[in-house]
Motif scaffolding. Sequence first.
Motif, mmCIF file in Angstrom:
data_model
loop_
_atom_site.group_PDB
_atom_site.id
_atom_site.type_symbol
_atom_site.label_atom_id
_atom_site.label_comp_id
_atom_site.label_asym_id
_atom_site.label_seq_id
_atom_site.Cartn_x
_atom_site.Cartn_y
_atom_site.Cartn_z
ATOM 1 N N TYR A 33 0.783 -1.254 0.049
ATOM 2 C CA TYR A 33 0.012 0.007 -0.028
ATOM 3 C C TYR A 33 0.749 1.310 0.044
ATOM 4 C CZ TYR A 33 0.992 -0.227 5.064
ATOM 5 O OH TYR A 33 1.684 -0.501 6.067
ATOM 6 N N HIS A 34 0.322 2.376 -0.763
ATOM 7 C CA HIS A 34 0.817 3.761 -0.192
ATOM 8 C C HIS A 34 0.174 4.531 0.543
ATOM 9 C CE1 HIS A 34 2.666 7.502 -2.112
ATOM 10 N NE2 HIS A 34 1.414 7.983 -1.821
ATOM 11 N N VAL A 35 0.970 5.254 1.512
ATOM 12 C CA VAL A 35 0.378 5.971 2.451
ATOM 13 C C VAL A 35 0.475 7.250 2.008
ATOM 14 C CG1 VAL A 35 0.625 6.783 4.951
ATOM 15 C CG2 VAL A 35 1.124 4.479 4.174
ATOM 16 N N ASN A 36 -0.878 8.331 2.245
ATOM 17 C CA ASN A 36 -0.750 9.483 1.747
ATOM 18 C C ASN A 36 -0.345 10.409 3.038
ATOM 19 O OD1 ASN A 36 -1.690 12.220 1.574
ATOM 20 N ND2 ASN A 36 -3.381 11.805 0.445
ATOM 21 N N PRO A 37 0.889 11.011 2.940
ATOM 22 C CA PRO A 37 1.338 11.767 4.213
ATOM 23 C C PRO A 37 0.514 12.867 4.699
ATOM 24 C CG PRO A 37 2.751 12.242 2.533
ATOM 25 C CD PRO A 37 1.573 11.183 2.005
ATOM 26 N N GLU A 38 -0.239 13.291 3.915
ATOM 27 C CA GLU A 38 -1.221 14.416 4.288
ATOM 28 C C GLU A 38 -2.273 14.068 5.189
ATOM 29 O OE1 GLU A 38 -2.638 16.518 0.761
ATOM 30 O OE2 GLU A 38 -0.754 16.981 -0.195
ATOM 31 N N ASP A 39 -2.940 12.916 4.946
ATOM 32 C CA ASP A 39 -4.121 12.481 5.910
ATOM 33 C C ASP A 39 -3.971 11.137 6.465
ATOM 34 O OD1 ASP A 39 -4.539 10.955 3.686
ATOM 35 O OD2 ASP A 39 -6.548 11.612 3.318
ATOM 36 N N ASP A 40 -2.549 10.522 6.213
ATOM 37 C CA ASP A 40 -2.256 9.205 6.715
ATOM 38 C C ASP A 40 -3.286 7.983 6.191
ATOM 39 O OD1 ASP A 40 -0.506 7.770 8.232
ATOM 40 O OD2 ASP A 40 -2.109 7.332 9.809
ATOM 41 N N SER A 41 -3.963 8.210 5.248
ATOM 42 C CA SER A 41 -4.692 7.428 4.533
ATOM 43 C C SER A 41 -3.737 6.330 3.695
ATOM 44 C CB SER A 41 -5.890 7.848 3.424
ATOM 45 O OG SER A 41 -5.574 8.590 2.503
ATOM 46 N N ALA A 42 -4.606 5.149 3.275
ATOM 47 C CA ALA A 42 -3.569 4.238 2.581
ATOM 48 C C ALA A 42 -4.401 3.756 1.470
ATOM 49 C CB ALA A 42 -3.233 3.104 3.300
#
Length: 105
Positions: free
Chosen positions: A78-87
Amino acid sequence: MRKDEACKVACRVKLDAEAAKNFKEKIDGNYRVNMILGNVSVTERQVEGFPIGFKGSYYPSGKEVYFINNHLSFKVMYHVNPEDDSAQIVGFHVDPYSSITSSHV
């Protein structure tokens, strides 16, 4: 979510003669299982899906038997979005294998 988990039993099924016959036919026909997680198809060694089972033989008798892949080891990338910690799931791999003591039909 987003952490390693150890092996868990999903279900236990005892095959009757008809179900065993159906599995043998599917194995002979090279059927594959496909799973989807987060709109990503499962792969095994970069091939979509994975085999239901395989034919093998017991040593030293050479008696041919069928084995169902009754254990699955998953790897979810998975890839984590650093802006909102979603994956977001970007890969889904499986290593199927058979427990010889409980899966021959």
